[in-house]
Design an enzyme around this catalytic site. Sequence first.
Site, PDB file in Angstrom:
ATOM      1  N   ALA A 138       1.656 103.426 -72.953  1.00  0.00           N
ATOM      2  CA  ALA A 138       0.593 104.217 -72.857  1.00  0.00           C
ATOM      3  C   ALA A 138       0.030 104.952 -71.435  1.00  0.00           C
ATOM      4  CB  ALA A 138      -0.593 103.070 -73.395  1.00  0.00           C
ATOM      5  N   LYS A 139      -0.565 105.859 -71.336  1.00  0.00           N
ATOM      6  CA  LYS A 139      -0.843 106.328 -70.017  1.00  0.00           C
ATOM      7  C   LYS A 139      -2.317 106.137 -69.526  1.00  0.00           C
ATOM      8  CE  LYS A 139       0.074 110.757 -67.887  1.00  0.00           C
ATOM      9  NZ  LYS A 139       1.157 110.508 -66.953  1.00  0.00           N
ATOM     10  N   VAL A 140      -2.341 105.051 -69.044  1.00  0.00           N
ATOM     11  CA  VAL A 140      -3.906 104.429 -68.831  1.00  0.00           C
ATOM     12  C   VAL A 140      -3.990 104.423 -67.356  1.00  0.00           C
ATOM     13  CG1 VAL A 140      -5.003 102.181 -69.049  1.00  0.00           C
ATOM     14  CG2 VAL A 140      -3.277 102.372 -70.559  1.00  0.00           C
ATOM     15  N   TYR A 164      -2.546 103.333 -62.627  1.00  0.00           N
ATOM     16  CA  TYR A 164      -2.209 104.230 -61.595  1.00  0.00           C
ATOM     17  C   TYR A 164      -2.522 103.607 -60.039  1.00  0.00           C
ATOM     18  CZ  TYR A 164       0.066 107.472 -64.614  1.00  0.00           C
ATOM     19  OH  TYR A 164       0.923 108.234 -65.401  1.00  0.00           O
TER      20      TYR A 164
END
Length: 303
Positions: free
Chosen positions: A153-155, A159
């Site tokens: 998932a691009k959470v 980052y």
Amino acid sequence: MYFTNQTLVFHDGQFISAEQAQCSLYSPSLHYGHAVFEGIRAYDTANGTRVFKIKEHYERLAYSCRATCIPLAYSVQELTDITYQLLEKNNLSNAYVRPLVYAPDPMMSIKAPTASSLFMAAWEWGNYFSNQLTRLTISPYQRPNPKSVPIEAKVSSHYANSIIASHEAKQRGYDEALLLDINGYVAEGPGANFFYEWDGALYTAPAGNILQGITRNTIIDLARSLDIPVFEEFFTPETLHHATGAFLTGTAAEVVGVASIDDHVFTTPYEETIGAKLATAYSALVREEVGARRTRPAVEQSA
């Protein structure tokens, strides 16, 4: 850089000026990083403005929402329509699109939100690395344990790891970091996937400890269509001492050559590498130039 007083963004069902867009300082997305996003590119092609692999990006956004217990009130088609409207309203063709789904309601409890907001912006943004060969260093920071977070998932919170690793590398005089996984195998960059070349073939980390980038998958497909072998397997930093070339891939980065990793300098001129060949093929594909294999999903045909 990202907006002017004429820029329009999409926020919760409306196109409004960027300066009008607001969110609560009590949002758990701000305090805990509980939000998901995508990075998408639009290109000015012979067939008009086209957003590359928009269906795949929004399917991943929907997955990211499900994986992190964030409700999403928009379908892939609705997100696609909003994207093209946003580009048209801002008179953009070559652009980077950033949709963000976040928890809007004030809440300091550690629990999933019952509603979400959608923010979407677009701006002109050149290649993230300015098309310069990149000097990498093995980072002392690892990618997150896939058993601790949904790694595919691009959470937003993921980052923090990327920012810390990238900043540490730059403080030591390098352009970017290359992170290992929890087992000491090479994983990926802070915001891009990694490939190395050896004996006419490509090697890249397998699924499980990385974000399987949409650009990464496109490059694998392109390589195989050109009869370039691709191996998705685990490898250690020591393996890279035998590599003849390397490159990074990502929506923001596109395809960027690597000059060196720590003290190992690649001696093969970049223009003679597989990466350079694939960078040319990728550029032709996303811009729908003559001879490029068409991969635009059907959902875009009416856009």
